[in-house]
Design a protein around this motif. Structure first.
Motif, PDB file in Angstrom:
ATOM      1  N   VAL A 126       0.863  -1.186   0.000  1.00  0.00           N
ATOM      2  CA  VAL A 126       0.000   0.000   0.000  1.00  0.00           C
ATOM      3  C   VAL A 126       0.895   1.230   0.000  1.00  0.00           C
ATOM      4  CG1 VAL A 126      -1.834  -1.221   1.204  1.00  0.00           C
ATOM      5  CG2 VAL A 126      -0.188   0.102   2.535  1.00  0.00           C
ATOM      6  N   LEU A 127       0.405   2.307  -0.581  1.00  0.00           N
ATOM      7  CA  LEU A 127       1.198   3.519  -0.775  1.00  0.00           C
ATOM      8  C   LEU A 127       0.495   4.722  -0.170  1.00  0.00           C
ATOM      9  CD1 LEU A 127       2.012   2.955  -4.570  1.00  0.00           C
ATOM     10  CD2 LEU A 127       3.509   2.393  -2.629  1.00  0.00           C
ATOM     11  N   THR A 128       1.279   5.651   0.346  1.00  0.00           N
ATOM     12  CA  THR A 128       0.720   6.912   0.798  1.00  0.00           C
ATOM     13  C   THR A 128       0.533   7.846  -0.394  1.00  0.00           C
ATOM     14  OG1 THR A 128       2.852   7.994   1.157  1.00  0.00           O
ATOM     15  CG2 THR A 128       1.970   6.665   2.975  1.00  0.00           C
ATOM     16  N   LEU A 129      -0.076   8.996  -0.135  1.00  0.00           N
ATOM     17  CA  LEU A 129      -0.282   9.991  -1.181  1.00  0.00           C
ATOM     18  C   LEU A 129       1.033  10.366  -1.858  1.00  0.00           C
ATOM     19  CD1 LEU A 129      -2.314  12.095  -2.469  1.00  0.00           C
ATOM     20  CD2 LEU A 129      -1.541  13.668  -0.673  1.00  0.00           C
ATOM     21  N   LYS A 130       2.094  10.543  -1.062  1.00  0.00           N
ATOM     22  CA  LYS A 130       3.373  10.983  -1.618  1.00  0.00           C
ATOM     23  C   LYS A 130       4.178   9.846  -2.236  1.00  0.00           C
ATOM     24  CE  LYS A 130       6.074  13.934  -0.041  1.00  0.00           C
ATOM     25  NZ  LYS A 130       7.131  14.441   0.862  1.00  0.00           N
ATOM     26  N   ALA A 131       3.746   8.616  -2.059  1.00  0.00           N
ATOM     27  CA  ALA A 131       4.488   7.488  -2.631  1.00  0.00           C
ATOM     28  C   ALA A 131       3.843   6.954  -3.907  1.00  0.00           C
ATOM     29  CB  ALA A 131       4.599   6.358  -1.606  1.00  0.00           C
ATOM     30  N   LEU A 132       2.726   7.527  -4.325  1.00  0.00           N
ATOM     31  CA  LEU A 132       2.078   7.047  -5.539  1.00  0.00           C
ATOM     32  C   LEU A 132       3.044   7.110  -6.715  1.00  0.00           C
ATOM     33  CD1 LEU A 132      -1.435   8.724  -5.149  1.00  0.00           C
ATOM     34  CD2 LEU A 132      -0.837   6.326  -4.738  1.00  0.00           C
ATOM     35  N   GLY A 133       3.159   6.020  -7.440  1.00  0.00           N
ATOM     36  CA  GLY A 133       4.111   5.922  -8.536  1.00  0.00           C
ATOM     37  C   GLY A 133       5.379   5.188  -8.146  1.00  0.00           C
ATOM     38  N   ALA A 134       5.597   4.973  -6.851  1.00  0.00           N
ATOM     39  CA  ALA A 134       6.781   4.216  -6.436  1.00  0.00           C
ATOM     40  C   ALA A 134       6.704   2.772  -6.912  1.00  0.00           C
ATOM     41  CB  ALA A 134       6.933   4.255  -4.914  1.00  0.00           C
ATOM     42  N   LEU A 135       5.500   2.283  -7.122  1.00  0.00           N
ATOM     43  CA  LEU A 135       5.255   0.971  -7.711  1.00  0.00           C
ATOM     44  C   LEU A 135       4.361   1.183  -8.921  1.00  0.00           C
ATOM     45  CD1 LEU A 135       6.200  -1.839  -6.742  1.00  0.00           C
ATOM     46  CD2 LEU A 135       3.935  -2.171  -5.730  1.00  0.00           C
ATOM     47  N   PRO A 136       4.626   0.521 -10.054  1.00  0.00           N
ATOM     48  CA  PRO A 136       3.783   0.731 -11.226  1.00  0.00           C
ATOM     49  C   PRO A 136       2.314   0.490 -10.899  1.00  0.00           C
ATOM     50  CG  PRO A 136       5.734  -0.530 -11.810  1.00  0.00           C
ATOM     51  CD  PRO A 136       5.737  -0.415 -10.313  1.00  0.00           C
ATOM     52  N   PRO A 137       1.417   1.236 -11.511  1.00  0.00           N
ATOM     53  CA  PRO A 137       0.002   1.160 -11.122  1.00  0.00           C
ATOM     54  C   PRO A 137      -0.626  -0.211 -11.306  1.00  0.00           C
ATOM     55  CG  PRO A 137       0.298   2.453 -13.137  1.00  0.00           C
ATOM     56  CD  PRO A 137       1.656   2.232 -12.564  1.00  0.00           C
ATOM     57  N   MET A 138      -0.173  -0.974 -12.296  1.00  0.00           N
ATOM     58  CA  MET A 138      -0.778  -2.282 -12.540  1.00  0.00           C
ATOM     59  C   MET A 138       0.056  -3.423 -11.964  1.00  0.00           C
ATOM     60  SD  MET A 138      -3.373  -1.059 -13.853  1.00  0.00           S
ATOM     61  CE  MET A 138      -4.226  -2.605 -14.137  1.00  0.00           C
ATOM     62  N   HIS A 139       1.025  -3.120 -11.122  1.00  0.00           N
ATOM     63  CA  HIS A 139       1.824  -4.171 -10.496  1.00  0.00           C
ATOM     64  C   HIS A 139       0.907  -5.063  -9.661  1.00  0.00           C
ATOM     65  CE1 HIS A 139       4.828  -6.143  -7.979  1.00  0.00           C
ATOM     66  NE2 HIS A 139       5.783  -5.660  -8.779  1.00  0.00           N
ATOM     67  N   GLN A 194     -11.272  18.038  -3.165  1.00  0.00           N
ATOM     68  CA  GLN A 194     -11.803  16.787  -3.711  1.00  0.00           C
ATOM     69  C   GLN A 194     -11.017  16.338  -4.936  1.00  0.00           C
ATOM     70  OE1 GLN A 194     -15.955  18.085  -4.176  1.00  0.00           O
ATOM     71  NE2 GLN A 194     -16.560  16.442  -2.775  1.00  0.00           N
ATOM     72  N   HIS A 195     -10.697  17.278  -5.811  1.00  0.00           N
ATOM     73  CA  HIS A 195      -9.978  16.911  -7.030  1.00  0.00           C
ATOM     74  C   HIS A 195      -8.622  16.302  -6.712  1.00  0.00           C
ATOM     75  CE1 HIS A 195      -8.717  20.988  -5.991  1.00  0.00           C
ATOM     76  NE2 HIS A 195      -7.568  20.698  -6.576  1.00  0.00           N
ATOM     77  N   GLN A 196      -7.989  16.733  -5.621  1.00  0.00           N
ATOM     78  CA  GLN A 196      -6.707  16.163  -5.216  1.00  0.00           C
ATOM     79  C   GLN A 196      -6.848  14.678  -4.909  1.00  0.00           C
ATOM     80  OE1 GLN A 196      -5.350  17.346  -1.318  1.00  0.00           O
ATOM     81  NE2 GLN A 196      -3.189  17.164  -1.886  1.00  0.00           N
ATOM     82  N   MET A 197      -7.921  14.314  -4.213  1.00  0.00           N
ATOM     83  CA  MET A 197      -8.144  12.909  -3.878  1.00  0.00           C
ATOM     84  C   MET A 197      -8.565  12.105  -5.105  1.00  0.00           C
ATOM     85  SD  MET A 197      -7.298  12.473  -0.759  1.00  0.00           S
ATOM     86  CE  MET A 197      -5.951  13.568  -1.192  1.00  0.00           C
ATOM     87  N   TRP A 198      -9.341  12.703  -5.985  1.00  0.00           N
ATOM     88  CA  TRP A 198      -9.708  12.002  -7.224  1.00  0.00           C
ATOM     89  C   TRP A 198      -8.468  11.726  -8.077  1.00  0.00           C
ATOM     90  CZ3 TRP A 198     -14.273  15.854  -7.759  1.00  0.00           C
ATOM     91  CH2 TRP A 198     -15.424  15.299  -7.187  1.00  0.00           C
ATOM     92  N   VAL A 199      -7.548  12.678  -8.132  1.00  0.00           N
ATOM     93  CA  VAL A 199      -6.303  12.436  -8.864  1.00  0.00           C
ATOM     94  C   VAL A 199      -5.541  11.279  -8.236  1.00  0.00           C
ATOM     95  CG1 VAL A 199      -4.015  13.386  -9.355  1.00  0.00           C
ATOM     96  CG2 VAL A 199      -6.052  14.760  -9.819  1.00  0.00           C
ATOM     97  N   ALA A 200      -5.427  11.291  -6.906  1.00  0.00           N
ATOM     98  CA  ALA A 200      -4.696  10.230  -6.214  1.00  0.00           C
ATOM     99  C   ALA A 200      -5.331   8.860  -6.443  1.00  0.00           C
ATOM    100  CB  ALA A 200      -4.633  10.535  -4.718  1.00  0.00           C
ATOM    101  N   GLN A 201      -6.638   8.823  -6.503  1.00  0.00           N
ATOM    102  CA  GLN A 201      -7.342   7.555  -6.661  1.00  0.00           C
ATOM    103  C   GLN A 201      -7.352   7.045  -8.098  1.00  0.00           C
ATOM    104  OE1 GLN A 201     -11.179   8.780  -5.167  1.00  0.00           O
ATOM    105  NE2 GLN A 201     -10.816   7.933  -3.138  1.00  0.00           N
ATOM    106  N   HIS A 202      -7.412   7.948  -9.064  1.00  0.00           N
ATOM    107  CA  HIS A 202      -7.747   7.519 -10.423  1.00  0.00           C
ATOM    108  C   HIS A 202      -6.691   7.822 -11.483  1.00  0.00           C
ATOM    109  CE1 HIS A 202     -11.678   6.626  -8.809  1.00  0.00           C
ATOM    110  NE2 HIS A 202     -11.764   7.850  -8.340  1.00  0.00           N
ATOM    111  N   TRP A 203      -5.705   8.652 -11.162  1.00  0.00           N
ATOM    112  CA  TRP A 203      -4.618   8.877 -12.115  1.00  0.00           C
ATOM    113  C   TRP A 203      -3.589   7.776 -11.921  1.00  0.00           C
ATOM    114  CZ3 TRP A 203      -4.718  13.617 -15.044  1.00  0.00           C
ATOM    115  CH2 TRP A 203      -3.711  13.705 -16.002  1.00  0.00           C
ATOM    116  N   GLY A 226     -15.639  22.051  -2.319  1.00  0.00           N
ATOM    117  CA  GLY A 226     -16.201  20.709  -2.373  1.00  0.00           C
ATOM    118  C   GLY A 226     -15.907  19.840  -1.166  1.00  0.00           C
ATOM    119  N   MET A 227     -14.651  19.816  -0.700  1.00  0.00           N
ATOM    120  CA  MET A 227     -14.325  18.938   0.416  1.00  0.00           C
ATOM    121  C   MET A 227     -14.982  19.408   1.706  1.00  0.00           C
ATOM    122  SD  MET A 227     -12.849  16.098   1.039  1.00  0.00           S
ATOM    123  CE  MET A 227     -11.499  15.692  -0.068  1.00  0.00           C
TER     124      MET A 227
END
Length: 589
Positions: free
Chosen positions: A230-243, A388-397, A470-471
């Motif tokens: 599992v990854l934190t917000l700042k670690a997104l991308g440390a592992l490929p998304p489809m790994h 809200q957009h920040q969390m949507w980016v983290a979840q879906h980008w 929004g948030m």
């Protein structure tokens, strides 16, 4: 050669090529010295924009970002950007003008104690009292900003120091930084012994993986270990998304698969993470059955919020490399079958709880738009505002490298997105940079559209407009009995017209059927462009862990009317494997 000219040459010697700033009285000698220098100065339209732009430059590159402002209000306007760099460990050198030393302490015009004011939010501060101080202060500032856990350093420059004779100063020489020491052998052996006993291990990785330049070592470790991650917000991308081991982001708006895995694991291997409250939820009930191995370059983080069974302070790459060696044997040993079954459970949950993008209705569904944008621009650097957009980016980008994702994590500073995108674009003019913002955040530094236009930077802006904060509105809906207080932004300007007034091309989309063409047109635009996206004011970010709940108690849309989300996951302590059981923990030197 005065102090200001020597300082400009010293910045060049440090390898600085771009600085962000705004001139004023107390810093004018420095700006005079810039005339004819090789440094590229980027004139922002607000000092906060300078701090955030330097911040984005540093995040995207890993190099030291530099910003400059005058004394008084110029310096105070930098404070939010400095604080953001401190809390997210971003290397920056901040240069501010100050009144001449004889006037300090007299309440002179635009005098402000920026040294004292910023003391809690910098790694170190310097206030040279004479020109001779410059010879060592600037080199120390850059060394401190880069070394160990990175962060911002302030250099407050009195005007008379800038004007003083510096002909006798030697040529500036940058200082080397000390390497992070390797972890002690005994700590690695203890960690290996604890890991060898686990049947339901989970790796919890944070931004320290990126700061420690350990992404490659981390990926190799996961490939060998095959542990759910599992990854934190700042670690997104440390592992490929489809790994296959990537369960996604954990925490308040994390994936259900990630949060459930953490709550049920018997071992938590924490790599460069700090048990932030947005990641852990109710800390007393976070990973209640887990023993903890904590690996971090910053020893101060280990044991700060959660007791650990094995502490591994030191260089992350080296530690991960040495711990990875025994894992193949462990996975084939007595616990191998249990670990395999555990991986299957986690993978099934990832599939079962995968996000859906088939939202009903004709309106634009923000998660689907962002997912599609990430598919169309997989190499993009994304600078995100807060909300809200920040969390949507983290979840879906889908981020493939962590430096593709620039976001204000610990501070959560609105107004970060656009100037940070400017900084990232100026760090690499050939990069594709996208700013994702919301209507509330965008208005906080909207003046930087002028900077975008002046330097003809090809940043693409996706502005999600729900005519609300929004948030805050979502929390008022869920936790304050729908008492909506001061969140209405229905009187927003026409953002597309505003962009055009700044000389920036703009498009508008408000129907789902038009999203594909709108995104294609945005990406095909030559130069800067803005896509204004009208979305439903009532749209919420799901899932959501309510305050004072553990991460297994996530709310989905069906739960929105009630906080009765079930009992906490049991906090039964793990049953450690006896000494006679397998403890494959031999480590290579």
């Amino acid at each position: 050669m005065n102090g200001a000219r020597w300082l400009v040459q010293a910045l060049e010697a440090e390898g600085v090529d771009t600085i962000f700033g705004y001139p004023g009285g107390a810093i004018m000698p420095f700006y005079d010295a810039l005339h004819g220098a090789s440094l590229k100065h980027v004139l922002v339209r607000h000092e906060q924009g300078a701090a955030f732009a330097a911040n984005g430059y540093a995040r995207a590159s890993g190099r030291v970002g530099v910003c400059v402002a005058t004394s008084g209000p110029g310096a105070s306007n930098l404070v939010t950007g400095i604080a953001d760099a401190m809390l997210d460990s971003v290397p920056m050198v901040v240069i501010t003008g100050q009144v001449a030393t004889p006037l300090m302490g007299t309440d002179a015009f635009q005098e402000l104690d920026v040294f004292g004011m910023t003391m809690p939010i910098v790694k170190h501060s310097f206030l040279p009292r004479n020109v001779d101080d410059l010879r060592w202060m600037l080199a120390e500032a850059f060394r401190i900003a880069r070394e160990g856990r990175p962060g911002p350093v302030l250099v407050d420059l009195p005007k008379d120091v800038q004007l003083g004779d510096a002909t006798h100063l030697p040529v500036h020489v940058s200082l080397p930084i000390d390497a992070v020491p390797c972890a002690p052998d005994h700590s690695l052996h203890e960690a290996a012994a604890v890991i060898s006993q686990a049947q339901k291990p989970v790796v919890y990785a944070g931004g320290g993986v990126v700061l420690g330049d350990a992404v490659d070592a981390f990926r190799e470790f996961i490939d060998l270990a095959q542990f759910p991650t599992v990854l934190t917000l700042k670690a997104l991308g440390a592992l490929p998304p489809m790994h296959p081991c990537n369960l996604g982001m954990l925490g308040m708006h994390g994936s259900r698969a990630a949060n459930m895995a953490v709550q049920e694991c018997d071992l938590l291997i924490v790599v460069g993470a700090r048990f932030d409250d947005r990641a852990t939820g109710k800390l007393a009930e976070f990973a209640p059955n887990a023993r903890v191995v904590h690996i971090d370059a910053d020893a101060c983080e280990i044991g700060k919020l959660r007791a650990v069974e094995a502490a591994v302070p030191g260089n992350l790459s080296t530690s991960l490399g040495r711990l990875a060696a025994p894992l193949a044997a462990q996975n084939a040993g007595r616990n191998g079958a249990a670990r395999s079954a555990w991986r299957d459970i986690c993978a099934q949950r990832t599939r079962k709880h995968a996000a859906r993008y088939d939202a009903p209705g004709d309106k634009v569904y923000a998660p689907a738009l962002l997912k599609r944008m990430s598919e169309l621009a997989p190499d993009a650097i994304v600078s995100c505002d807060v909300g809200q957009h920040q969390m949507w980016v983290a979840q879906h980008w889908r981020f493939h490298q962590p430096r593709q994702h620039l976001t204000s994590g610990a501070l959560g500073a609105m107004g970060f997105g656009l100037p940070a995108a400017i900084g990232a674009q100026l760090e690499d003019l050939d990069a594709r940079v996208v700013c994702v913002s919301g209507d509330g955040s965008f208005m906080m530094n909207i003046q930087e559209l002028a900077t975008l236009r002046r330097y003809r930077l090809p940043v693409k802006i996706v502005l999600l407009d729900n005519s609300a904060l929004g948030m805050v509105r979502q929390w008022q809906e869920l936790f304050f009995e729908k008492r909506y207080s001061e969140i209405d932004l229905s009187d927003n300007p026409d953002f597309a017209e505003v962009a055009r007034a700044f000389g920036i091309q703009a498009l508008h989309v408000d129907q789902a059927v038009d999203v594909e063409d709108a995104l294609a047109a945005l990406l095909a635009t030559d130069g800067p462009a803005l896509l204004h996206v009208a979305i439903d004011t009532a749209a919420n970010v799901w899932p959501l862990v309510p305050p004072n709940h553990n991460n297994a108690q996530m709310l989905d849309p069906d739960d929105a009317g009630s906080l009765d989300v079930g009992e906490p996951v049991g906090a039964t302590p793990p049953s450690p494997t006896s000494d006679s059981e397998e403890t494959t923990n031999a480590l290579p030197a």
